[in-house]
Design an enzyme around this catalytic site. Structure first.
Site, mmCIF file in Angstrom:
data_model
loop_
_atom_site.group_PDB
_atom_site.id
_atom_site.type_symbol
_atom_site.label_atom_id
_atom_site.label_comp_id
_atom_site.label_asym_id
_atom_site.label_seq_id
_atom_site.Cartn_x
_atom_site.Cartn_y
_atom_site.Cartn_z
ATOM 1 N N HIS A 135 -27.671 -30.165 33.375
ATOM 2 C CA HIS A 135 -28.792 -30.689 32.579
ATOM 3 C C HIS A 135 -30.080 -29.880 32.790
ATOM 4 O O HIS A 135 -30.304 -29.299 33.851
ATOM 5 C CB HIS A 135 -29.035 -32.145 33.009
ATOM 6 C CG HIS A 135 -30.012 -32.870 32.167
ATOM 7 N ND1 HIS A 135 -31.303 -33.120 32.569
ATOM 8 C CD2 HIS A 135 -29.880 -33.399 30.932
ATOM 9 C CE1 HIS A 135 -31.931 -33.791 31.613
ATOM 10 N NE2 HIS A 135 -31.086 -33.981 30.610
ATOM 11 N N SER B 260 -23.345 -34.362 30.317
ATOM 12 C CA SER B 260 -24.092 -35.173 29.351
ATOM 13 C C SER B 260 -23.797 -34.838 27.899
ATOM 14 O O SER B 260 -23.956 -35.693 27.036
ATOM 15 C CB SER B 260 -25.590 -35.058 29.605
ATOM 16 O OG SER B 260 -25.996 -33.724 29.606
ATOM 17 N N LYS C 145 -30.129 -45.317 32.380
ATOM 18 C CA LYS C 145 -28.989 -45.295 31.457
ATOM 19 C C LYS C 145 -28.223 -46.618 31.601
ATOM 20 O O LYS C 145 -28.711 -47.640 31.148
ATOM 21 C CB LYS C 145 -28.162 -44.041 31.723
ATOM 22 C CG LYS C 145 -28.986 -42.765 31.453
ATOM 23 C CD LYS C 145 -28.251 -41.518 31.769
ATOM 24 C CE LYS C 145 -28.903 -40.232 31.335
ATOM 25 N NZ LYS C 145 -30.329 -40.056 31.428
HETATM 26 N N1 PMP Z 1 -29.458 -35.791 34.679
HETATM 27 C C1 PMP Z 1 -28.702 -35.845 33.563
HETATM 28 C C2 PMP Z 1 -27.294 -35.349 33.619
HETATM 29 C C3 PMP Z 1 -29.244 -36.357 32.377
HETATM 30 O O1 PMP Z 1 -28.489 -36.406 31.274
HETATM 31 C C4 PMP Z 1 -30.575 -36.819 32.375
HETATM 32 C C5 PMP Z 1 -31.242 -37.433 31.154
HETATM 33 N N2 PMP Z 1 -30.602 -37.452 29.995
HETATM 34 C C6 PMP Z 1 -31.321 -36.718 33.543
HETATM 35 C C7 PMP Z 1 -30.725 -36.215 34.680
HETATM 36 C C8 PMP Z 1 -32.746 -37.148 33.573
HETATM 37 O O2 PMP Z 1 -32.845 -38.484 33.899
HETATM 38 P P1 PMP Z 1 -34.135 -39.315 33.480
HETATM 39 O O3 PMP Z 1 -33.954 -39.642 32.036
HETATM 40 O O4 PMP Z 1 -34.128 -40.493 34.380
HETATM 41 O O5 PMP Z 1 -35.317 -38.428 33.693
#
Ligand code: PMP
Length: 387
Positions: free
Chosen positions: A131, A179, A239
């Site tokens: 990510h 993701s 999430k």
């Molecule tokens: N890690 C992954 C794999 C994600 O998909 C995301 C957000 N989509 C994050 C970290 C970031 O998390 P946050 O939305 O709590 O900032």
């Protein structure tokens, strides 16, 4: 030098211009321009974000004289409310770990941990598809970084063997459920690799697995029985846990080290205590939500059956299922068609995914019924046959 306006025009011509969508989420549905659509684009995997029974139960636990909507300070000053300790102790207990540390978001966790724990004598080996928040953490660190091909463990093992003697510490960084592709890393294999090298640390982002996988919803490391082998196990609360924030499961020594060095922990206002209370409330419930997890797994299998064969080798194994369409214009067109049929899906385009793999990202929630899923797959099949 291109003007900002001409750069925006160029994005628009390629179908890659992003806009903040105007819409109103309502439980499982979402209303946009008066049209109600099934929301298949949120990360509310267990369907808890708008659960009235849970919200009411939580609100009854609150005392207006005590509850606070802002911490008004960083954790190292006056923002470290007692609920932080209760939440961190509970997480450590659930994971059977020494310690845990809570952050404002997954973005804060991933962009802050790696720069804190690495230096120029470190090597980071990161999966090509990690990510953006991890990519930014790598960018801020002084370590050298090599990105290995997605889930390519032969390449990773070779890189480790070649470099283990050259650096003080090696960090292998990956996600458990990815993701955008919805596929998974091979945790037993990564753990076996770690045990061959005393200076190798495993960093695992379980953002999409926390709440969803494992007998108590603790993630893929729990499912594989390897929690104790992960040095930095990161999870997020925004999430499946329907809250905000993130955490790392780690040793007590590492927690103290991060408290002293991690800029995204030190230099930001702590989370509002009311959010931490809600997170703790949900975390305590999530362990027993086995039925929701099983239902999500079941509907995921059904959607994958239809979509995996269409995706040119991208093989989801989770509740995140891409529908790969190639060029961005095509993804935009199919997203609009599905929206007209009542499914809120959005195109995911470069730079979020590699060029030529623009897609719709279906993220299922346990609130979807079997009937919703059958209607979704038959609509996709109709659209696919017309492409
Ligand atoms: N890690 C992954 C794999 C994600 O998909 C995301 C957000 N989509 C994050 C970290 C970031 O998390 P946050 O939305 O709590 O900032």
């Amino acid at each position: 030098m291109d003007s900002y306006a001409s750069q925006l025009d160029a994005l628009s011509r390629k179908g890659n211009l992003r806009k903040l969508p105007e819409m109103e989420p309502q439980g499982l549905y979402l209303v946009r321009d008066g049209q109600e659509m099934l929301n298949l684009s949120s990360n509310d995997y267990l369907g808890l974000a708008d659960n009235v029974a849970l919200k009411s139960e939580f609100l009854q636990t609150l005392d207006p004289r005590k509850c606070r909507f802002s911490s008004t300070s960083s954790r190292l000053l006056t923002g470290n409310y007692p609920v932080y300790t209760r939440l961190e102790e509970r997480l450590a207990q659930l994971y059977g770990a020494e310690s845990s540390l809570v952050f404002n978001s997954g973005y804060h966790a991933n962009s802050g941990i790696l720069p804190a724990v690495t230096d120029s004598r470190s090597l980071i080996l990161a999966d090509k598809l990690v990510h953006a928040s991890i990519v930014d953490g790598i960018g801020l660190s002084k370590a050298r970084c090599i990105r290995y091909r997605h889930n390519n463990y032969e390449q990773l093992e070779r890189l480790v063997a070649e470099n283990a003697g050259e650096y003080d510490r090696l960090f292998v960084v990956t996600e458990s459920i990815f993701s955008m592709d919805g596929d998974e890393s091979d945790l037993p294999r990564l753990v076996a690799l770690k045990h061959r090298y005393p200076n190798l640390y495993l960093y695992l982002d379980e953002a999409h697995a926390f709440g969803v996988r494992g007998p108590h919803g603790l993630g893929c490391a729990e499912e594989h029985g390897v929690i104790g082998d992960i040095d930095f196990l990161v999870g997020t609360f925004g999430k499946a846990a329907a809250s905000v924030g993130a955490f790392v499961i780690c040793s007590e020594e590492m927690k103290q080290y991060l408290v002293n060095t991690m800029r995204t922990l030190i230099f930001t206002t702590a989370l509002p205590p009311i959010n931490l209370e809600w997170t703790l409330f949900i975390v305590n419930k999530i362990c027993d939500m086995t039925e929701r997890r099983e239902h999500l797994a079941r509907i995921g299998r059904r959607v994958r059956e239809v979509l995996n064969p269409l995706n040119g080798g991208i093989l989801s194994s989770s509740h995140i299922i891409p529908y790969v369409l190639g060029e961005s214009e095509r993804a935009v067109d199919v997203a609009l068609r599905l929206q007209r049929e009542g499914f809120y899906l959005l195109p995911v385009r470069p730079p979020t995914v590699p060029a030529g793999t623009s897609r719709l990202r279906i993220s299922l929630t346990a609130e979807c019924s079997e009937a919703d899923i059958e209607r979704l797959v038959s609509t996709i099949q109709q659209i696919q046959s017309s492409l």
